[in-house]
Write an enzyme that holds these catalytic residues in place. Structure first.
Site, short mmCIF file in Angstrom:
data_model
loop_
_atom_site.label_atom_id
_atom_site.label_comp_id
_atom_site.label_asym_id
_atom_site.label_seq_id
_atom_site.Cartn_x
_atom_site.Cartn_y
_atom_site.Cartn_z
N ILE A 128 0.86 -1.18 0.00
CA ILE A 128 0.00 0.00 0.00
C ILE A 128 0.90 1.23 0.00
O ILE A 128 1.97 1.23 0.63
CB ILE A 128 -0.99 0.01 1.18
CG1 ILE A 128 -0.28 -0.10 2.52
CG2 ILE A 128 -2.02 -1.08 1.02
CD1 ILE A 128 -1.19 0.02 3.73
N ASN A 183 0.94 4.17 1.32
CA ASN A 183 1.29 4.95 2.50
C ASN A 183 2.09 4.16 3.54
O ASN A 183 2.37 4.66 4.61
CB ASN A 183 0.04 5.57 3.13
CG ASN A 183 -0.95 4.55 3.63
OD1 ASN A 183 -0.98 3.42 3.15
ND2 ASN A 183 -1.79 4.94 4.58
N CYS A 184 2.47 2.94 3.21
CA CYS A 184 3.29 2.12 4.12
C CYS A 184 4.75 2.56 4.01
O CYS A 184 5.33 2.58 2.92
CB CYS A 184 3.14 0.64 3.73
SG CYS A 184 4.25 -0.46 4.63
N ASP A 185 5.36 2.90 5.15
CA ASP A 185 6.74 3.37 5.14
C ASP A 185 7.71 2.32 4.59
O ASP A 185 8.66 2.66 3.88
CB ASP A 185 7.18 3.79 6.54
CG ASP A 185 6.50 5.07 7.01
OD1 ASP A 185 6.03 5.85 6.15
OD2 ASP A 185 6.45 5.29 8.23
N LYS A 200 7.40 2.31 0.82
CA LYS A 200 8.07 3.50 0.29
C LYS A 200 9.58 3.29 0.25
O LYS A 200 10.24 3.60 -0.74
CB LYS A 200 7.75 4.74 1.13
CG LYS A 200 6.33 5.23 1.01
CD LYS A 200 6.13 6.43 1.94
CE LYS A 200 4.70 6.84 2.05
NZ LYS A 200 4.49 7.91 3.02
#
Length: 117
Positions: free
Chosen positions: A7, A9-11, A14
């Site tokens: 996903i 917005n998962c650090d 990213k």
């Protein structure tokens, strides 16, 4: 082509995408929330890596599942795949598909080996 599943917005996702960009490995991103994920794909992942590796039991998505769903995740991979397809944020991220092999979680060493770096 390498596919990074997760996903946006998962650090950790990213960080993974930045790593693949920095290394110059051609890859695409598959967002569970936008693109979805089918139970058949998840069944394959469960067969390859197992539920203990694939299922994130530490996150709020897992904690919000019913006790019955949690029991299924523990005992029945086919039924677990259907639950994970509906609740993909319970899947540990990222899942990185190298075509013949999948990895789960952040693993630069393994990715370098699989991508031929």
């Amino acid at each position: 082509m390498i596919t990074v599943y997760g996903i946006k917005n998962c650090d950790t996702v990213k960080k993974s995408l930045k790593w693949f960009d920095a290394k110059g490995f051609e890859h695409k991103f598959h967002d569970f929330r936008v693109d979805g994920i089918d139970a058949k794909t998840i069944e394959g992942w469960l067969a390859e890596v197992g539920g203990k590796t694939l299922i994130n039991k530490r996150g709020p998505s897992y904690r919000n599942l019913s006790d019955a769903d949690k029991a299924v995740l523990e005992n029945d991979d086919a039924a677990a795949a259907a639950i994970l397809a509906v609740n993909p944020t319970v899947i540990k991220r990222p899942v990185v598909d190298f075509g013949t092999t999948r990895t789960v979680a952040y693993d630069e060493g393994r990715w370098s080996e699989l991508a031929g770096a």
